[in-house]
Design an enzyme around this catalytic site. Structure first.
Site, short mmCIF file in Angstrom:
data_model
loop_
_atom_site.label_atom_id
_atom_site.label_comp_id
_atom_site.label_asym_id
_atom_site.label_seq_id
_atom_site.Cartn_x
_atom_site.Cartn_y
_atom_site.Cartn_z
N GLU A 109 0.82 -1.22 0.00
CA GLU A 109 0.00 0.00 0.00
C GLU A 109 0.85 1.26 0.00
O GLU A 109 0.63 2.18 -0.79
CB GLU A 109 -0.93 0.01 1.22
N ASP A 129 -0.66 -4.96 3.16
CA ASP A 129 -1.20 -3.75 3.80
C ASP A 129 -0.60 -3.73 5.20
O ASP A 129 -0.96 -4.55 6.05
CB ASP A 129 -2.74 -3.82 3.86
N ILE A 131 -0.82 -1.61 7.72
CA ILE A 131 -1.84 -1.38 8.75
C ILE A 131 -3.16 -1.18 8.02
O ILE A 131 -3.38 -0.14 7.38
CB ILE A 131 -1.55 -0.14 9.62
N ASP A 132 -4.01 -2.17 8.08
CA ASP A 132 -5.35 -1.98 7.52
C ASP A 132 -6.21 -1.46 8.66
O ASP A 132 -6.35 -2.11 9.69
CB ASP A 132 -5.91 -3.29 6.95
N THR A 134 -6.00 2.28 9.15
CA THR A 134 -5.12 3.37 9.62
C THR A 134 -5.91 4.44 10.37
O THR A 134 -5.41 5.00 11.35
CB THR A 134 -4.33 3.97 8.42
N ASP A 259 -6.19 -4.44 0.77
CA ASP A 259 -7.15 -4.50 1.89
C ASP A 259 -7.81 -5.88 1.97
O ASP A 259 -8.21 -6.30 3.06
CB ASP A 259 -8.28 -3.47 1.71
C1 IPD Z 1 -8.87 1.14 4.59
C2 IPD Z 1 -9.68 0.24 5.47
C3 IPD Z 1 -11.10 0.75 5.56
C4 IPD Z 1 -11.74 0.90 4.21
C5 IPD Z 1 -10.89 1.74 3.28
C6 IPD Z 1 -9.48 1.19 3.22
P1 IPD Z 1 -6.23 1.39 5.11
O1 IPD Z 1 -7.55 0.63 4.48
O2 IPD Z 1 -9.69 -1.07 5.00
O3 IPD Z 1 -11.88 -0.14 6.28
O4 IPD Z 1 -12.99 1.49 4.34
O5 IPD Z 1 -11.47 1.74 1.99
O6 IPD Z 1 -8.70 2.02 2.37
O7 IPD Z 1 -6.07 2.63 4.32
O8 IPD Z 1 -6.53 1.65 6.55
O9 IPD Z 1 -5.16 0.41 4.87
#
Ligand code: IPD
Length: 326
Positions: A109, A129, A131-132, A134, A259
């Site tokens: 990411e 990813d 940190i999913d 963030t 994700d």
């Molecule tokens: C996000 C998370 C979030 C989702 C966003 C993603 P990130 O990933 O998964 O739940 O709603 O579309 O981008 O940016 O925290 O790795």
């Protein structure tokens, strides 16, 4: 290593998260080259030992930063955030894996956010990813995950989602089942949409079309009715709820491959169905996904929800979080 080498000629062990002899995941590698995926071995006992002993390296980086003040930068929208920890964790993972497997490719990411081209090829590829969730991480909302998938011939071979605060390690290998902290996972098998808990996300897109589509999708589902709609703030953990049977379905439009790649195989290996929101075959680059406990529930959700236009992850100039068709 030769692609034609037999499944037993080499049995290289890979530590996904490593520090000296501490590993999150050991896998034997020859299957990627011999195409004998049935011989792909996940050494669950090592993995569980690492979880139980609390010796996972990368999660410690995330957890020790969790309570601290963070410098936050915006990416594609005011809700698309990055911190130094996201970047650091991704660097640790990529450098550890690359050190061991210099030929392997990566889709990370934060590397993509920094301008790296996103391209999925037939080569062994790690989709990361760091940190999913963030936004959760920044606010100390306790659902944040490290998500790692491995693909070969563009097919997901295994996936790991580690929900750091909950200390829950979800993982699955193709054909080998799905597990949570060593216990097998099974979807609920629910067939009746009106008895479902459905998980989704509002996402980071805040343009009018994305917002109105997202909110009206939730309304349409609630009116079916379903038992409830939930959102944890991390697509990876959301989707793993389907694998546990705690939720019956998940859908999302606008997320990225990192994700959901790992959790897609976790849901499939738990007996669930993963597909595109238009009902077609799952395509992790399409930025649309439905994961469900049964094909009946997945099809019903596909009939009810609408997608907003969103460029593909692997489209040139579709930068992280960019919405709309190029
Ligand atoms: C996000 C998370 C979030 C989702 C966003 C993603 P990130 O990933 O998964 O739940 O709603 O579309 O981008 O940016 O925290 O790795």
């Amino acid at each position: 290593m030769s692609r034609t080498s037999g499944a037993h000629t080499r049995n290289t062990q890979l530590c996904v998260l490593l520090q000296s002899d501490v590993c999150l995941l050991h896998v034997s590698f020859p299957c990627f080259y011999s195409h004998q995926t049935s011989e792909f071995t996940l050494l669950v006992s090592n993995l569980n030992h690492a979880v139980q002993s609390g010796s996972l390296v990368v999660p410690q980086v995330v957890l020790s930063a969790f309570q601290q003040h963070k410098e936050v930068k915006l990416k594609s929208s005011p809700a698309d955030l990055v911190t130094e920890t996201d970047q650091r964790v991704e660097k640790i993972l990529i450098s550890a894996i690359r050190n061991r497997y210099p030929q392997h490719r990566f889709i990370g990411e934060e590397s993509v956010a920094a301008g790296e081209r996103l391209e999925l090829t037939d080569s062994p590829t790690w989709i990361i990813d760091p940190i999913d969730g963030t936004v959760n991480f920044v606010h100390r909302f306790p659902f944040v995950a490290i998500s790692i998938a491995f693909t070969f011939n563009k097919q997901i071979q295994f996936g790991i989602v580690y929900s750091c605060v909950e200390d829950k390690l979800f993982y699955a290998q193709r054909g080998g089942g799905a597990f949570l902290n060593g216990e097998p996972l099974y979807v609920s098998g629910q067939q009746d949409i009106s008895r479902c808990v459905v998980v989704t996300e509002i996402g980071a897109e805040r343009d009018d079309v994305a917002l109105s589509t997202t909110t009206s999708n939730i309304c349409r589902l609630l009116k079916l009715p379903v038992h409830g709609v939930r959102a944890l703030g991390t697509a990876a953990v959301d989707m793993c709820q389907v694998a546990t049977g705690g939720a019956d379905a998940y859908y999302h439009i606008g997320m990225h491959c990192w994700d959901i790649a790992a959790s897609a195989i976790i849901v499939q290996e738990a007996g669930g169905v993963v597909m595109d929101t238009d009902g077609s075959e799952f395509d992790m680059m399409s930025r649309r996904v439905i994961a469900a406990s049964s094909a009946t529930v997945a099809d019903r959700i596909a009939q009810v929800i609408q997608a907003f236009p969103c460029c593909r992850d692997d489209e040139d100039n579709c930068r992280c979080g960019a919405t709309g068709v190029n």
